[in-house]
Design a protein around this motif. Structure first.
Motif, PDB file in Angstrom:
ATOM      1  N   GLU A 100      -3.124 -13.392  -4.530  1.00 57.13           N
ATOM      2  CA  GLU A 100      -2.165 -14.457  -4.814  1.00 57.13           C
ATOM      3  C   GLU A 100      -0.836 -13.922  -5.340  1.00 57.13           C
ATOM      4  O   GLU A 100       0.208 -14.539  -5.138  1.00 57.13           O
ATOM      5  CB  GLU A 100      -2.773 -15.443  -5.818  1.00 57.13           C
ATOM      6  N   ASP A 101      -0.874 -12.774  -6.024  1.00 58.99           N
ATOM      7  CA  ASP A 101       0.360 -12.209  -6.568  1.00 58.99           C
ATOM      8  C   ASP A 101       1.102 -11.444  -5.477  1.00 58.99           C
ATOM      9  O   ASP A 101       0.540 -10.525  -4.871  1.00 58.99           O
ATOM     10  CB  ASP A 101       0.027 -11.267  -7.730  1.00 58.99           C
ATOM     11  N   PRO A 102       2.359 -11.779  -5.190  1.00 55.93           N
ATOM     12  CA  PRO A 102       3.093 -11.118  -4.094  1.00 55.93           C
ATOM     13  C   PRO A 102       3.242  -9.612  -4.288  1.00 55.93           C
ATOM     14  O   PRO A 102       3.161  -8.854  -3.320  1.00 55.93           O
ATOM     15  CB  PRO A 102       4.454 -11.820  -4.109  1.00 55.93           C
ATOM     16  N   ALA A 103       3.448  -9.170  -5.525  1.00 53.49           N
ATOM     17  CA  ALA A 103       3.621  -7.736  -5.773  1.00 53.49           C
ATOM     18  C   ALA A 103       2.330  -6.983  -5.466  1.00 53.49           C
ATOM     19  O   ALA A 103       2.344  -5.908  -4.854  1.00 53.49           O
ATOM     20  CB  ALA A 103       4.050  -7.498  -7.213  1.00 53.49           C
ATOM     21  N   LEU A 104       1.187  -7.528  -5.890  1.00 53.54           N
ATOM     22  CA  LEU A 104      -0.098  -6.899  -5.611  1.00 53.54           C
ATOM     23  C   LEU A 104      -0.364  -6.899  -4.103  1.00 53.54           C
ATOM     24  O   LEU A 104      -0.865  -5.913  -3.549  1.00 53.54           O
ATOM     25  CB  LEU A 104      -1.219  -7.626  -6.347  1.00 53.54           C
ATOM     26  N   ALA A 105      -0.043  -7.988  -3.431  1.00 55.29           N
ATOM     27  CA  ALA A 105      -0.242  -8.071  -1.986  1.00 55.29           C
ATOM     28  C   ALA A 105       0.553  -6.989  -1.266  1.00 55.29           C
ATOM     29  O   ALA A 105       0.047  -6.332  -0.340  1.00 55.29           O
ATOM     30  CB  ALA A 105       0.145  -9.448  -1.477  1.00 55.29           C
ATOM     31  N   ARG A 106       1.798  -6.780  -1.684  1.00 57.34           N
ATOM     32  CA  ARG A 106       2.615  -5.738  -1.043  1.00 57.34           C
ATOM     33  C   ARG A 106       2.032  -4.353  -1.295  1.00 57.34           C
ATOM     34  O   ARG A 106       2.029  -3.487  -0.409  1.00 57.34           O
ATOM     35  CB  ARG A 106       4.058  -5.813  -1.569  1.00 57.34           C
ATOM     36  N   LEU A 107       1.527  -4.140  -2.505  1.00 55.21           N
ATOM     37  CA  LEU A 107       0.940  -2.854  -2.867  1.00 55.21           C
ATOM     38  C   LEU A 107      -0.291  -2.567  -2.002  1.00 55.21           C
ATOM     39  O   LEU A 107      -0.438  -1.468  -1.442  1.00 55.21           O
ATOM     40  CB  LEU A 107       0.547  -2.883  -4.345  1.00 55.21           C
ATOM     41  N   LEU A 108      -1.162  -3.547  -1.868  1.00 56.58           N
ATOM     42  CA  LEU A 108      -2.376  -3.372  -1.069  1.00 56.58           C
ATOM     43  C   LEU A 108      -2.042  -3.195   0.410  1.00 56.58           C
ATOM     44  O   LEU A 108      -2.695  -2.416   1.114  1.00 56.58           O
ATOM     45  CB  LEU A 108      -3.314  -4.563  -1.274  1.00 56.58           C
ATOM     46  N   ALA A 109      -1.038  -3.905   0.890  1.00 56.46           N
ATOM     47  CA  ALA A 109      -0.630  -3.759   2.288  1.00 56.46           C
ATOM     48  C   ALA A 109      -0.110  -2.350   2.564  1.00 56.46           C
ATOM     49  O   ALA A 109      -0.358  -1.781   3.635  1.00 56.46           O
ATOM     50  CB  ALA A 109       0.425  -4.799   2.635  1.00 56.46           C
ATOM     51  N   ARG A 110       0.598  -1.790   1.594  1.00 58.29           N
ATOM     52  CA  ARG A 110       1.101  -0.430   1.759  1.00 58.29           C
ATOM     53  C   ARG A 110      -0.047   0.579   1.827  1.00 58.29           C
ATOM     54  O   ARG A 110      -0.047   1.494   2.664  1.00 58.29           O
ATOM     55  CB  ARG A 110       2.037  -0.071   0.603  1.00 58.29           C
ATOM     56  N   ILE A 111      -1.026   0.402   0.950  1.00 56.63           N
ATOM     57  CA  ILE A 111      -2.186   1.302   0.975  1.00 56.63           C
ATOM     58  C   ILE A 111      -2.965   1.125   2.272  1.00 56.63           C
ATOM     59  O   ILE A 111      -3.458   2.094   2.861  1.00 56.63           O
ATOM     60  CB  ILE A 111      -3.087   1.050  -0.248  1.00 56.63           C
ATOM     61  N   ALA A 112      -3.062  -0.123   2.746  1.00 55.25           N
ATOM     62  CA  ALA A 112      -3.760  -0.384   4.012  1.00 55.25           C
ATOM     63  C   ALA A 112      -3.100   0.377   5.161  1.00 55.25           C
ATOM     64  O   ALA A 112      -3.788   0.926   6.034  1.00 55.25           O
ATOM     65  CB  ALA A 112      -3.781  -1.877   4.299  1.00 55.25           C
ATOM     66  N   ALA A 113      -1.776   0.408   5.169  1.00 58.05           N
ATOM     67  CA  ALA A 113      -1.065   1.141   6.221  1.00 58.05           C
ATOM     68  C   ALA A 113      -1.367   2.636   6.143  1.00 58.05           C
ATOM     69  O   ALA A 113      -1.534   3.305   7.180  1.00 58.05           O
ATOM     70  CB  ALA A 113       0.439   0.894   6.106  1.00 58.05           C
ATOM     71  N   ASP A 114      -1.454   3.171   4.922  1.00 61.24           N
ATOM     72  CA  ASP A 114      -1.824   4.582   4.761  1.00 61.24           C
ATOM     73  C   ASP A 114      -3.225   4.834   5.310  1.00 61.24           C
ATOM     74  O   ASP A 114      -3.469   5.822   6.017  1.00 61.24           O
ATOM     75  CB  ASP A 114      -1.785   4.979   3.285  1.00 61.24           C
ATOM     76  N   GLU A 115      -4.169   3.955   4.964  1.00 57.07           N
ATOM     77  CA  GLU A 115      -5.542   4.135   5.423  1.00 57.07           C
ATOM     78  C   GLU A 115      -5.633   4.058   6.946  1.00 57.07           C
ATOM     79  O   GLU A 115      -6.445   4.761   7.564  1.00 57.07           O
ATOM     80  CB  GLU A 115      -6.452   3.076   4.790  1.00 57.07           C
ATOM     81  N   GLN A 116      -4.807   3.218   7.544  1.00 56.40           N
ATOM     82  CA  GLN A 116      -4.796   3.146   9.003  1.00 56.40           C
ATOM     83  C   GLN A 116      -4.349   4.483   9.595  1.00 56.40           C
ATOM     84  O   GLN A 116      -4.921   4.962  10.581  1.00 56.40           O
ATOM     85  CB  GLN A 116      -3.867   2.031   9.469  1.00 56.40           C
ATOM     86  N   ARG A 117      -3.325   5.109   8.982  1.00 61.47           N
ATOM     87  CA  ARG A 117      -2.891   6.422   9.459  1.00 61.47           C
ATOM     88  C   ARG A 117      -3.987   7.457   9.298  1.00 61.47           C
ATOM     89  O   ARG A 117      -4.177   8.323  10.166  1.00 61.47           O
ATOM     90  CB  ARG A 117      -1.636   6.882   8.709  1.00 61.47           C
ATOM     91  N   HIS A 118      -4.736   7.387   8.181  1.00 60.47           N
ATOM     92  CA  HIS A 118      -5.825   8.342   7.965  1.00 60.47           C
ATOM     93  C   HIS A 118      -6.915   8.162   9.020  1.00 60.47           C
ATOM     94  O   HIS A 118      -7.484   9.143   9.514  1.00 60.47           O
ATOM     95  CB  HIS A 118      -6.426   8.165   6.568  1.00 60.47           C
ATOM     96  N   ALA A 119      -7.210   6.909   9.341  1.00 62.51           N
ATOM     97  CA  ALA A 119      -8.211   6.644  10.379  1.00 62.51           C
ATOM     98  C   ALA A 119      -7.732   7.184  11.724  1.00 62.51           C
ATOM     99  O   ALA A 119      -8.496   7.821  12.467  1.00 62.51           O
ATOM    100  CB  ALA A 119      -8.490   5.155  10.475  1.00 62.51           C
ATOM    101  N   GLU A 120      -6.470   6.947  12.038  1.00 63.31           N
ATOM    102  CA  GLU A 120      -5.917   7.445  13.305  1.00 63.31           C
ATOM    103  C   GLU A 120      -5.970   8.963  13.362  1.00 63.31           C
ATOM    104  O   GLU A 120      -6.221   9.549  14.432  1.00 63.31           O
ATOM    105  CB  GLU A 120      -4.485   6.948  13.468  1.00 63.31           C
ATOM    106  N   LEU A 121      -5.746   9.622  12.224  1.00 62.97           N
ATOM    107  CA  LEU A 121      -5.873  11.077  12.167  1.00 62.97           C
ATOM    108  C   LEU A 121      -7.287  11.497  12.556  1.00 62.97           C
ATOM    109  O   LEU A 121      -7.481  12.468  13.309  1.00 62.97           O
ATOM    110  CB  LEU A 121      -5.526  11.577  10.760  1.00 62.97           C
TER     111      LEU A 121
END
Length: 364
Positions: free
Chosen positions: A264-285
């Motif tokens: 619900e908190d926009p700042a937390l949502a942005r933080l988690l979305a950023r980490i999600a993008a990193d994890e996607q790159r790790h999976a692609e690796l």
């Protein structure tokens, strides 16, 4: 965050005794143990190293009408907490949790609902550092704190995640060595180094969240390094990457994306979305490494196919177990994916992404 069960498939864990095993069978108070702690020995099902652990009880006599048991911890090495059983407990041991851990959370025993980072393997077992009171590992975050009871659960969740991410830094360091050992191209080595830096930042963010919910600084203690497993056999490295990256980290990235959507908190949502993008790159690796290993380095395609089948079956079994557990809207609103929502995310990802991608890769 490489999933195990922080991020979202469960790699094998050391066996953990059922929580109704008495505390005295695994650990005992000693004159050198700090107050409210007991020292437990190293051993199978206990932990890789001897250490003192938190103890709310030391014998059944401390628990009127109940038992004193010793629990494993999410993303931790062996037994980490002695506590009394309660009438509100959800589980009596791993057999009640589909083989997952029965852990202490908010003063009761529940099935583990935490996904862990890429495991750091020492002496054939995953290890993490213990939590420690310190401020220097905190990142800069600001999110709503929540009600006191909820803060306890969020603190425990993010402490476990932070310790797993901290161990993932060491795990990626080992992966860099493995890439060099099997003659991988420089782009893969460079991207693995970048992933290691990502995990360092993820750990700082998770420690910051744990510190916020605890009200004081939380960081890592010393990481037991022992003799890390550095497999140099190409097929062994491929097998580990299939489980930890192609399946686990793919699920982790999608789970974090769902966590961001639920927060619900926009700042937390942005933080988690950023980490999600990193994890996607790790999976692609991971997928890129397996593709290189199969197409250019001569890895055993049949063995890779069997590894995918085993990892998919393990994830499906875990999703089946999680789907029967109760949900928690309060956790979801704070960016924590509960068990039934995680099961739904995994199933969509396994059927719509991981299984088809694995089939195409192995058939190429």
């Amino acid at each position: 965050m490489r999933a195990s069960s922080s991020a979202a498939f469960s790699p094998p864990r050391p066996a953990v005794p059922a929580r109704r095993a008495r505390a005295s069978t695994a650990a005992a108070p000693t004159p050198t143990a700090p107050k409210d702690r007991i020292c437990r020995c190293a051993g199978d099902g206990l932990g890789t190293y001897t250490r003192c652990i938190a103890a709310d009880c030391t014998a059944d006599a401390d628990c009127p009408g109940e038992l004193c048991g010793v629990a494993g911890g999410a993303c931790s090495d062996g037994l980490v907490h002695a506590a009394c059983t309660t009438p509100q407990d959800e589980c009596a041991g791993p057999s009640d949790c589909g083989g997952d851990l029965c852990v202490i959370e908010d003063a009761r025993w529940i099935c583990n609902n935490v996904d862990c980072g890429r495991p750091f393997i020492v002496d054939a077992a995953p290890v993490t550092a213990p939590a420690a009171a310190r401020d220097d590992w905190r990142g800069l975050v600001a999110v709503p704190a929540g009600a006191p009871a909820l803060r306890v659960r969020l603190r425990e969740h993010w402490t476990a995640i932070a310790l797993a991410e901290h161990a993932s830094v060491a795990s990626f360091a080992v992966f860099v060595l493995q890439l060099l050992a099997v003659g991988a191209p420089p782009t893969l080595v460079s991207d693995a180094q970048r992933a290691m830096a990502d995990e360092l930042e993820h750990a700082r963010i998770a420690f910051a969240l744990a510190s916020l919910y605890q009200g004081t600084g939380v960081g890592p203690g010393p990481l037991p390094v022992g003799r890390p497993r550095v497999a140099a056999d190409l097929d062994a490295v491929v097998a580990a990457v299939i489980a930890e990256a192609c399946v686990a980290e793919t699920l982790a990235g999608l789970e974090l994306r769902e966590a961001a959507a639920q927060a619900e908190d926009p700042a937390l949502a942005r933080l988690l979305a950023r980490i999600a993008a990193d994890e996607q790159r790790h999976a692609e690796l991971g997928w890129r490494f397996v593709q290189w290993a199969l197409n250019e380095a001569g890895a055993d395609r049949g063995r890779a196919e069997a590894c995918f089948a085993a990892a998919l079956a393990s994830a499906e079994a875990a999703a089946e177990d999680m789907s029967s557990r109760p949900g928690d809207s309060a956790l979801r609103s704070h960016g924590v994916v509960d068990a039934p929502l995680r099961a739904a995310v995994w199933r969509r990802a396994l059927d719509g992404l991981v299984r088809p991608a694995a089939a195409r890769l192995c058939a190429a």
